[in-house]
Design an enzyme around this catalytic site. Structure first.
Site, PDB file in Angstrom:
ATOM      1  N   ASP A   1       4.277   0.188  12.232  1.00 21.14           N
ATOM      2  CA  ASP A   1       3.032  -0.464  11.799  1.00 21.14           C
ATOM      3  C   ASP A   1       2.992  -1.956  12.152  1.00 21.14           C
ATOM      4  O   ASP A   1       1.961  -2.592  12.000  1.00 21.14           O
ATOM      5  CB  ASP A   1       2.853  -0.290  10.287  1.00 21.14           C
ATOM      6  CG  ASP A   1       2.907   1.166   9.907  1.00 21.14           C
ATOM      7  OD1 ASP A   1       1.886   1.836   9.994  1.00 21.14           O
ATOM      8  OD2 ASP A   1       4.004   1.648   9.559  1.00 21.14           O
TER       9      ASP A   1
ATOM     10  N   LYS B   1       0.839  -1.209   0.000  1.00 18.15           N
ATOM     11  CA  LYS B   1       0.000   0.000   0.000  1.00 18.15           C
ATOM     12  C   LYS B   1       0.874   1.259   0.000  1.00 18.15           C
ATOM     13  O   LYS B   1       0.592   2.202  -0.747  1.00 18.15           O
ATOM     14  CB  LYS B   1      -0.894  -0.005   1.256  1.00 18.15           C
ATOM     15  CG  LYS B   1      -1.412   1.357   1.688  1.00 18.15           C
ATOM     16  CD  LYS B   1      -2.345   1.224   2.853  1.00 18.15           C
ATOM     17  CE  LYS B   1      -2.151   2.017   4.099  1.00 18.15           C
ATOM     18  NZ  LYS B   1      -1.341   3.124   4.315  1.00 18.15           N
ATOM     19  N   ASN B   2       1.937   1.241   0.816  1.00 19.68           N
ATOM     20  CA  ASN B   2       2.712   2.463   0.984  1.00 19.68           C
ATOM     21  C   ASN B   2       3.744   2.694  -0.125  1.00 19.68           C
ATOM     22  O   ASN B   2       4.520   3.646  -0.068  1.00 19.68           O
ATOM     23  CB  ASN B   2       3.353   2.494   2.377  1.00 19.68           C
ATOM     24  CG  ASN B   2       2.281   2.676   3.451  1.00 19.68           C
ATOM     25  OD1 ASN B   2       1.133   3.023   3.142  1.00 19.68           O
ATOM     26  ND2 ASN B   2       2.630   2.430   4.708  1.00 19.68           N
TER      27      ASN B   2
ATOM     28  N   ARG C   1      -3.625  10.558   3.390  1.00 20.05           N
ATOM     29  CA  ARG C   1      -2.529  11.527   3.466  1.00 20.05           C
ATOM     30  C   ARG C   1      -1.770  11.645   2.133  1.00 20.05           C
ATOM     31  O   ARG C   1      -0.921  12.510   1.974  1.00 20.05           O
ATOM     32  CB  ARG C   1      -1.553  11.118   4.580  1.00 20.05           C
ATOM     33  CG  ARG C   1      -2.190  11.177   5.951  1.00 20.05           C
ATOM     34  CD  ARG C   1      -1.199  10.940   7.037  1.00 20.05           C
ATOM     35  NE  ARG C   1      -0.167  11.957   7.082  1.00 20.05           N
ATOM     36  CZ  ARG C   1      -0.331  13.186   7.541  1.00 20.05           C
ATOM     37  NH1 ARG C   1      -1.501  13.583   7.989  1.00 20.05           N
ATOM     38  NH2 ARG C   1       0.675  14.041   7.549  1.00 20.05           N
TER      39      ARG C   1
ATOM     40  N   VAL D   1       8.067   6.427  16.801  1.00 22.66           N
ATOM     41  CA  VAL D   1       7.766   7.082  15.519  1.00 22.66           C
ATOM     42  C   VAL D   1       6.542   7.997  15.642  1.00 22.66           C
ATOM     43  O   VAL D   1       6.565   9.147  15.203  1.00 22.66           O
ATOM     44  CB  VAL D   1       7.567   6.040  14.397  1.00 22.66           C
ATOM     45  CG1 VAL D   1       7.234   6.728  13.071  1.00 22.66           C
ATOM     46  CG2 VAL D   1       8.813   5.181  14.245  1.00 22.66           C
TER      47      VAL D   1
ATOM     48  N   CYS E   1      -4.703   8.044   9.366  1.00 20.58           N
ATOM     49  CA  CYS E   1      -5.064   7.524  10.685  1.00 20.58           C
ATOM     50  C   CYS E   1      -4.775   8.547  11.783  1.00 20.58           C
ATOM     51  O   CYS E   1      -3.834   9.334  11.681  1.00 20.58           O
ATOM     52  CB  CYS E   1      -4.283   6.246  10.939  1.00 20.58           C
ATOM     53  SG  CYS E   1      -4.890   4.894   9.918  1.00 20.58           S
TER      54      CYS E   1
HETATM   55  N1  EPU Z   1       6.532  14.340  10.800  1.00 17.33           N
HETATM   56  C1  EPU Z   1       6.599  15.677  11.139  1.00 17.33           C
HETATM   57  N2  EPU Z   1       6.448  16.603  10.133  1.00 17.33           N
HETATM   58  C2  EPU Z   1       6.245  16.246   8.845  1.00 17.33           C
HETATM   59  C3  EPU Z   1       6.180  14.884   8.510  1.00 17.33           C
HETATM   60  C4  EPU Z   1       6.336  13.940   9.516  1.00 17.33           C
HETATM   61  O1  EPU Z   1       6.793  16.021  12.307  1.00 17.33           O
HETATM   62  O2  EPU Z   1       6.105  17.146   7.980  1.00 17.33           O
HETATM   63  C5  EPU Z   1       6.659  13.330  11.865  1.00 17.33           C
HETATM   64  C6  EPU Z   1       5.343  12.566  12.058  1.00 17.33           C
HETATM   65  O3  EPU Z   1       4.446  13.276  12.878  1.00 17.33           O
HETATM   66  C7  EPU Z   1       5.820  11.274  12.693  1.00 17.33           C
HETATM   67  C8  EPU Z   1       7.175  11.072  12.026  1.00 17.33           C
HETATM   68  O4  EPU Z   1       7.572  12.326  11.469  1.00 17.33           O
HETATM   69  O5  EPU Z   1       5.996  11.433  14.076  1.00 17.33           O
HETATM   70  C9  EPU Z   1       7.196  10.018  10.951  1.00 17.33           C
HETATM   71  O6  EPU Z   1       6.198  10.302   9.977  1.00 17.33           O
HETATM   72  P1  EPU Z   1       6.401   9.936   8.428  1.00 17.33           P
HETATM   73  O7  EPU Z   1       6.384  11.186   7.644  1.00 17.33           O
HETATM   74  O8  EPU Z   1       7.581   9.035   8.313  1.00 17.33           O
HETATM   75  O9  EPU Z   1       5.080   9.088   8.145  1.00 17.33           O
HETATM   76  P2  EPU Z   1       4.109   9.212   6.908  1.00 17.33           P
HETATM   77  O10 EPU Z   1       4.869   9.381   5.656  1.00 17.33           O
HETATM   78  O11 EPU Z   1       3.003  10.145   7.218  1.00 17.33           O
HETATM   79  C10 EPU Z   1       4.208   6.667   6.311  1.00 17.33           C
HETATM   80  C11 EPU Z   1       3.180   5.573   6.205  1.00 17.33           C
HETATM   81  C12 EPU Z   1       2.728   5.163   7.578  1.00 17.33           C
HETATM   82  C13 EPU Z   1       3.933   4.694   8.370  1.00 17.33           C
HETATM   83  C14 EPU Z   1       5.000   5.793   8.410  1.00 17.33           C
HETATM   84  C15 EPU Z   1       6.274   5.349   9.092  1.00 17.33           C
HETATM   85  C16 EPU Z   1       2.113   6.044   4.122  1.00 17.33           C
HETATM   86  C17 EPU Z   1       0.887   6.469   3.408  1.00 17.33           C
HETATM   87  N3  EPU Z   1       2.048   6.052   5.438  1.00 17.33           N
HETATM   88  O12 EPU Z   1       3.524   7.733   6.934  1.00 17.33           O
HETATM   89  O13 EPU Z   1       1.840   4.079   7.408  1.00 17.33           O
HETATM   90  O14 EPU Z   1       3.537   4.389   9.682  1.00 17.33           O
HETATM   91  O15 EPU Z   1       5.320   6.209   7.064  1.00 17.33           O
HETATM   92  O16 EPU Z   1       6.823   4.241   8.427  1.00 17.33           O
HETATM   93  O17 EPU Z   1       3.102   5.667   3.501  1.00 17.33           O
HETATM   94  C18 EPU Z   1      -0.121   2.889   7.679  1.00 17.33           C
HETATM   95  O18 EPU Z   1       0.172   2.293   6.626  1.00 17.33           O
HETATM   96  O19 EPU Z   1      -1.086   2.546   8.412  1.00 17.33           O
HETATM   97  C19 EPU Z   1       0.666   4.036   8.099  1.00 17.33           C
HETATM   98  C20 EPU Z   1       0.287   4.880   9.061  1.00 17.33           C
END
Ligand code: EPU
Length: 455
Positions: free
Chosen positions: A328, A23-24, A96, A350, A120
């Site tokens: 996750d 998915k990601n 997102r 995280v 989420c």
């Molecule tokens: N963060 C910030 N500012 C930003 C971006 C992120 O402070 O501008 C912080 C977040 O709040 C968090 C940390 O950085 O504390 C990590 O967030 P990240 O940006 O890595 O996560 P994401 O890209 O929003 C993706 C996956 C998530 C997965 C995370 C970590 C997708 C669509 N989502 O999220 O997957 O948990 O990376 O591996 O790719 C899921 O599949 O259920 C899911 C939540």
């Protein structure tokens, strides 16, 4: 509420299921198709809601998306155009991924409108790293009540950036913007999750020049033109681990076809420490056929996960960025830890609010105490800021049925596992949310012998 699943628990899961493209990665590869001048083909795309949301947004922007056999998607960006803000806003708060449209739309149209984001509820999930990166490339961001309007009056130019934290999304934002920006971009403290590396493979197939150096440094040389790609995504390692945890928690034996060891070594180590057993079968014949599927699907490799009988062991685990233990994987595995003898410790580093779901497990008889301190490992950025981000799980506990409300995707799957492991009939409310990330999960449950029904 109509999306309720009655789960008659207490039966170990046994059987074989298959995971498709991650998915990601899939959702990001779909966005990348916007950057090409010619059509892209993505294979083995799961039928999940996140894919539908991205597809809807791409179609609103003029991308023609057609389905082929076996989960193939063809994405034709020949007629990319501006979309109507009201129509885009229909997708507000559903995912997102829309934030990743910024760079590709700026390159294609000189303008991007991004609706309010969803995803989420596992913490504040800010987008400050994304916005700072886009500004560094030369974008102008106008925040309005209806969403974000972005323009690039002087074009997008390569830049040097360093992320405050190796964010997956922000790294993808930089990649999707830098590949067609003028000049060279150097990103420090980048995320290097397997899904990121696979996105880099997609972009390289399109004509991008991207170097991944040691120590989380990624360098991108912008190019003036990219073409479409043909890509078979990496398998979904989160879904694979979720079924592995379900096998362990229910005392079962599940073969996950398509699961790949290389992306899951950290999970497999922990699974083994807890007392689970696994067998990797990747000695199948080489892939064949135009879409990369094995000639004989019965020969497809995967990983078999099972509970060998006897007691499980308590462990201490800390979630982290790759190559650490994925955040996750945490929620599904915690259900299995309720069945382990002794005190397990989980330190979530995280997301600051990803332990709320443990209350529901408590209502089913699990003994779980959460803490604001950084337990069992290195201090993390949440220790100072008063977030409840550590848990101690005392086991083994006999789980009993309960009424559960699904709070988010991964916690939702953990609720499902708990209901499957518990004695009696649980009612799981809001279960449709699981379709966001798990393809056909009810059919897979049935294939594994679970007793569930829509009341
Ligand atoms: N963060 C910030 N500012 C930003 C971006 C992120 O402070 O501008 C912080 C977040 O709040 C968090 C940390 O950085 O504390 C990590 O967030 P990240 O940006 O890595 O996560 P994401 O890209 O929003 C993706 C996956 C998530 C997965 C995370 C970590 C997708 C669509 N989502 O999220 O997957 O948990 O990376 O591996 O790719 C899921 O599949 O259920 C899911 C939540």
């Amino acid at each position: 509420m109509t999306d309720v699943l009655a789960v008659h628990g207490g039966t170990p899961l046994h059987g074989t299921i298959r995971v498709r493209g991650a998915k990601n990665l899939v959702s990001k590869a779909m966005v990348a198709a916007l950057l090409g001048e010619t059509p892209s083909r993505l294979y083995d795309v799961p039928r999940i809601r996140d894919v539908e949301v991205v597809r809807g947004l791409l179609e609103l922007h003029g991308v023609r998306v057609t389905d082929g056999a076996n989960g193939e998607l063809v994405l034709d960006p020949a007629n990319v155009e501006r979309a109507n803000v009201d129509e885009i806003n229909v997708h507000a708060a559903s995912s997102r991924i829309p934030i990743l449209f910024c760079g590709p739309l700026l390159h294609r149209l000189g303008h991007a409108f991004i609706p309010d984001l969803g995803g989420c509820h596992i913490g504040p999930r800010p987008i400050d790293f994304h916005m700072q990166a886009l500004r560094d490339f030369g974008a102008v961001v106008d925040k309005t009540p209806e969403g974000l309007h972005l323009t690039a009056p002087n074009g997008l130019h390569g830049t040097k950036l360093e992320l405050p934290y190796p964010s997956v999304g922000a790294t993808e934002q930089v990649l999707l913007t830098a590949v067609r920006a003028e000049g060279v971009t150097e990103l420090r403290n980048a995320a290097v999750e397997p899904e990121i590396i696979d996105l880099i493979c997609v972009l390289q197939k399109m004509g991008a020049i991207i170097n991944v150096h040691t120590s989380r440094v990624i360098e991108v040389e912008g190019v003036p033109r990219l073409d479409g790609y043909r890509h078979r995504p990496i398998p979904d390692r989160i879904e694979a681990a979720s079924w592995a945890a379900a096998a362990l928690a229910t005392g079962g034996d599940v073969r996950v076809l398509g699961a790949r060891q290389a992306d899951m070594t950290t999970f497999l180590n922990t699974f083994r420490s807890v007392g689970g057993q696994f067998e990797v079968t990747d000695d199948c014949p080489p892939r064949a056929g135009v879409d990369g599927r094995p000639a004989d699907p019965g020969q497809e490799g995967g990983i078999r996960f099972w509970h060998p009988g006897g007691e499980l062991n308590a462990v201490a685990l800390e979630t982290g960025v790759h190559p650490g233990f994925m955040t996750d994987w945490q929620q599904p595995l915690v259900v299995a830890l309720t069945q382990a003898r002794g005190l397990s410790i989980v330190h979530e580093t995280v997301y600051e609010q990803r332990l709320g779901y443990t209350k529901a497990l408590g209502s089913m008889g699990a003994t779980i105490q959460t803490y604001r301190d950084c337990l069992g490992g290195t201090p993390c950025r949440f220790g100072r800021s008063n977030f409840t981000h550590s848990a101690v799980i005392a086991g083994p506990s006999k789980l009993h049925a309960a009424d559960l409300v699904i709070p988010d995707l991964r916690a939702g799957f953990s609720h499902l596992i708990a209901a499957l492991a518990a004695e009696g009939t649980s009612r799981v409310y809001g279960v449709d949310l699981i379709n966001r990330g798990y393809e056909d999960f009810e059919a897979k449950l049935a294939a594994l012998g679970a007793h569930t029904e829509r009341p």
